[in-house]
Design an enzyme around this catalytic site. Structure first.
Site, PDB file in Angstrom:
ATOM      1  N   PRO A  40       0.816  -1.182   0.053  1.00 17.04           N
ATOM      2  CA  PRO A  40       0.130   0.022  -0.080  1.00 17.04           C
ATOM      3  C   PRO A  40       0.739   1.418  -0.001  1.00 17.04           C
ATOM      4  CG  PRO A  40      -0.886  -1.475   1.605  1.00 17.04           C
ATOM      5  CD  PRO A  40       0.398  -2.103   1.089  1.00 17.04           C
ATOM      6  N   LEU A  41       0.330   2.510  -0.786  1.00 19.80           N
ATOM      7  CA  LEU A  41       1.080   3.568  -0.823  1.00 19.80           C
ATOM      8  C   LEU A  41       1.301   4.297   0.457  1.00 19.80           C
ATOM      9  CD1 LEU A  41       2.747   5.063  -3.087  1.00 19.80           C
ATOM     10  CD2 LEU A  41       0.704   6.431  -3.280  1.00 19.80           C
ATOM     11  N   CYS A  42       0.256   4.099   1.369  1.00 19.55           N
ATOM     12  CA  CYS A  42       0.307   4.745   2.716  1.00 19.55           C
ATOM     13  C   CYS A  42       1.552   4.089   3.356  1.00 19.55           C
ATOM     14  CB  CYS A  42      -1.154   4.625   3.308  1.00 19.55           C
ATOM     15  SG  CYS A  42      -1.667   2.988   3.506  1.00 19.55           S
ATOM     16  N   THR A  43       1.660   2.806   3.179  1.00 17.80           N
ATOM     17  CA  THR A  43       2.713   2.337   4.273  1.00 17.80           C
ATOM     18  C   THR A  43       4.167   2.820   3.786  1.00 17.80           C
ATOM     19  OG1 THR A  43       1.688   0.180   4.346  1.00 17.80           O
ATOM     20  CG2 THR A  43       3.936   0.042   4.522  1.00 17.80           C
TER      21      THR A  43
ATOM     22  N   GLU B   5       4.239   6.556   5.138  1.00 23.36           N
ATOM     23  CA  GLU B   5       3.887   7.176   6.316  1.00 23.36           C
ATOM     24  C   GLU B   5       4.749   5.991   7.275  1.00 23.36           C
ATOM     25  OE1 GLU B   5       2.702   9.789   7.012  1.00 23.36           O
ATOM     26  OE2 GLU B   5       1.738  10.435   4.998  1.00 23.36           O
TER      27      GLU B   5
END
Length: 299
Positions: free
Chosen positions: A80-83, A86
């Protein structure tokens, strides 16, 4: 036919599926339905990963083919791009951050070149900075190359062993000097040296080396685009499928004029494009000239 090596994992899968479809299509049959030996082109394949490797002999229309073993290949896991943005946890996340997020901001008009030492050096340095910020060890230049170019580390001794097995099998096929491999050999050298062989059974529903009509049950409101995506993400792992029914063309990827003419069908529900239980023909470059027969019934 010996397959050349040295390619990335993604290229190997796509190329082998195309080659597998081609040599299966070249097989001709006699009046009894048996393959004509002169039209069978054996394929000797081998690969390595670290201290492990494998070799196999494929006799089109006789043994299992490459498509039969596709389930043994683990699909690439998406992060996931959020991982990445962030909460990075492993070195690969830091490298992906530099490659996917930082590079486009720093060089909006330049594509990252995996073969450029300068580009790779920049990605590595940015990944190290981010890894230090989050206390993640293990970001190396070689790992950066592996993530960017999807390279599996190679060990010379493993390559030598597996390549020797492949050449040995080719010699046996050409000269009939000994019993050939039936059909798969695995080598493991991480802890000692061990190898074993086993027969990889032909898949009864293989779309390449068997004649089988696949059944699929879907809600009538399912869009054509959803069906095509399911064919790409499901067991068939297609790349750019085109699909036709017995009465009309539902969607064609190429040529461009047909793609434009059928693009409007993508968002239409299947009930507007076909009857329940109608047989569809699916084509894809990975199958060469082979087509996939699919019967869709409405749930």
């Amino acid at each position: 036919m010996l397959r050349p090596g040295g390619e990335s994992v993604v290229f190997k899968s796509v190329f082998l599926r195309w080659l597998n479809g081609m040599i299966n299509n070249l097989v001709e049959f006699d009046s009894d339905g048996d393959p004509i030996p002169e039209t069978i082109i054996p394929l000797v394949d081998g690969g390595t990963e670290g201290f492990s490797g494998q070799s196999r002999l494929i006799l089109p229309r006789i043994t299992s083919c490459f498509e039969c073993s596709l389930d043994a290949f683990t699909p690439s896991a998406a992060v996931p791009l959020c991982t990445i943005a962030e909460t990075p946890r492993i070195p690969e996340h830091c490298i992906a951050h530099a490659m996917v997020l930082q590079w486009p901001k720093e060089f909006p008009n330049k594509k990252l070149d995996g073969d450029s030492p300068a580009d790779m050096k920049w990605v590595h340095e940015r990944a190290v900075e981010r890894a230090d910020r989050f206390g993640i060890p293990g970001v190396t230049y070689m790992l950066t190359l592996g993530v960017v170019k999807n390279i599996i580390p190679a060990v010379a001794s493993t390559n030598a062993i597996v390549s020797a097995v492949c050449v040995n099998e080719a010699m046996k096929v050409l000269s009939f000097c000994s019993q050939s491999l039936n059909t798969y050999m695995m080598y493991m050298g991480s802890e000692g040296i061990y190898s074993h062989t086993f027969v990889y059974e032909q898949k009864e529903t293989c779309p390449v080396c068997t004649i089988h009509t696949h059944q699929l049950s879907l809600p009538s409101t399912t869009t054509l685009n959803t069906l095509l995506q399911q064919l790409c993400d499901g067991e068939f792992r297609l790349k750019v499928p085109s699909i036709t029914s017995s009465s009309k063309t539902l969607y064609m990827r190429s040529p461009a004029v047909l793609e434009k003419a059928t693009r409007g069908n993508l968002d239409k529900p299947l009930k507007e494009l076909m009857m329940s239980g109608e047989e569809l023909v699916v084509t894809d470059p990975v199958f060469h000239e082979t087509s996939l027969s699919l019967v869709v019934t409405f749930a």
